[in-house]
Design a protein around this motif. Structure first.
Motif, mmCIF file in Angstrom:
data_model
loop_
_atom_site.group_PDB
_atom_site.id
_atom_site.type_symbol
_atom_site.label_atom_id
_atom_site.label_comp_id
_atom_site.label_asym_id
_atom_site.label_seq_id
_atom_site.Cartn_x
_atom_site.Cartn_y
_atom_site.Cartn_z
ATOM 1 N N GLU A 87 -3.248 -1.201 11.293
ATOM 2 C CA GLU A 87 -4.266 -1.708 12.198
ATOM 3 C C GLU A 87 -4.196 -3.230 12.253
ATOM 4 O O GLU A 87 -3.681 -3.888 11.349
ATOM 5 N N GLN A 88 -4.756 -3.799 13.293
ATOM 6 C CA GLN A 88 -4.689 -5.245 13.525
ATOM 7 C C GLN A 88 -5.024 -6.097 12.295
ATOM 8 O O GLN A 88 -4.261 -6.992 11.957
ATOM 9 N N PRO A 89 -6.122 -5.822 11.577
ATOM 10 C CA PRO A 89 -6.436 -6.697 10.427
ATOM 11 C C PRO A 89 -5.372 -6.642 9.320
ATOM 12 O O PRO A 89 -5.277 -7.556 8.516
ATOM 13 N N ASN A 90 -4.579 -5.580 9.279
ATOM 14 C CA ASN A 90 -3.585 -5.415 8.218
ATOM 15 C C ASN A 90 -2.181 -5.843 8.651
ATOM 16 O O ASN A 90 -1.247 -5.801 7.847
ATOM 17 N N ARG A 94 1.363 -7.101 6.523
ATOM 18 C CA ARG A 94 2.595 -6.347 6.758
ATOM 19 C C ARG A 94 3.703 -7.283 7.215
ATOM 20 O O ARG A 94 4.839 -7.202 6.745
ATOM 21 N N ALA A 95 3.408 -8.205 8.092
ATOM 22 C CA ALA A 95 4.406 -9.157 8.587
ATOM 23 C C ALA A 95 4.929 -10.042 7.455
ATOM 24 O O ALA A 95 6.130 -10.324 7.378
ATOM 25 N N ARG A 96 4.039 -10.485 6.566
ATOM 26 C CA ARG A 96 4.472 -11.282 5.406
ATOM 27 C C ARG A 96 5.417 -10.474 4.521
ATOM 28 O O ARG A 96 6.428 -10.991 4.041
ATOM 29 N N LEU A 97 5.093 -9.214 4.292
ATOM 30 C CA LEU A 97 5.966 -8.344 3.497
ATOM 31 C C LEU A 97 7.357 -8.261 4.127
ATOM 32 O O LEU A 97 8.367 -8.443 3.452
#
Length: 152
Positions: A87-90, A94-97
């Motif tokens: 979801e948007q807040p997460n 996820r992108a950093r990972l």
């Protein structure tokens, strides 16, 4: 384009890059090389996903365990941008990972929140995410696997 679901060359890319980067086998030793693609897709007891190298990566592979977990059929999954699995807040986390994996090769023990097609939210636990790099060093995207998930 041929489906990657049971493509032997793609199964080799998944298994070989995992072995080189993570240092352990993705496929149990008792599975014959000729059966690897079918086993990963149909019988593996863990989720196995992969996305491509586009700026907004799209899933190119999701085994049957992943399809059950995320509630998408193959054709739906491979049309889905991978960022939509969170979801948007997460998505920033996820992108950093994924940026870390891109630079370091892989990441283990990842925990994150995901969302299924129905809207069901769940935690993925102890996920391993790695770069899909062939034997010639060409980058083909990223893959992830996990065996543990629980509804929120």
């Amino acid at each position: 384009m041929t489906s990657l679901a049971t493509d032997p060359a793609f199964a080799t890319l998944l298994a070989d890059s995992y072995q080189r980067l993570v240092g352990t086998a993705l496929v149990p030793a008792h599975i014959a090389v000729a059966d690897t693609a079918r086993w990963l897709y149909a019988d593996a007891p863990f989720v196995l996903l992969a996305h491509n190298t586009e700026d907004d990566p799209r899933f190119i592979y999701a085994n049957r365990t992943a399809q059950r977990c995320f509630e998408y059929e193959w054709d739906e999954f491979i049309a889905l941008h991978s960022r939509l699995s969170a979801e948007q807040p997460n998505r920033d986390e996820r992108a950093r990972l994924l940026d870390d994996v891109r630079s370091q090769g892989y990441s283990a023990n990842y925990r994150g929140q995901r969302i299924a097609k129905s809207g069901r939210r769940f935690w993925i636990e102890s996920a391993i995410v790695w770069n899909l790099i062939d034997r010639d060093g060409a980058y083909h995207g990223q893959a992830a696997t996990f065996s543990e998930w629980s509804d929120i």
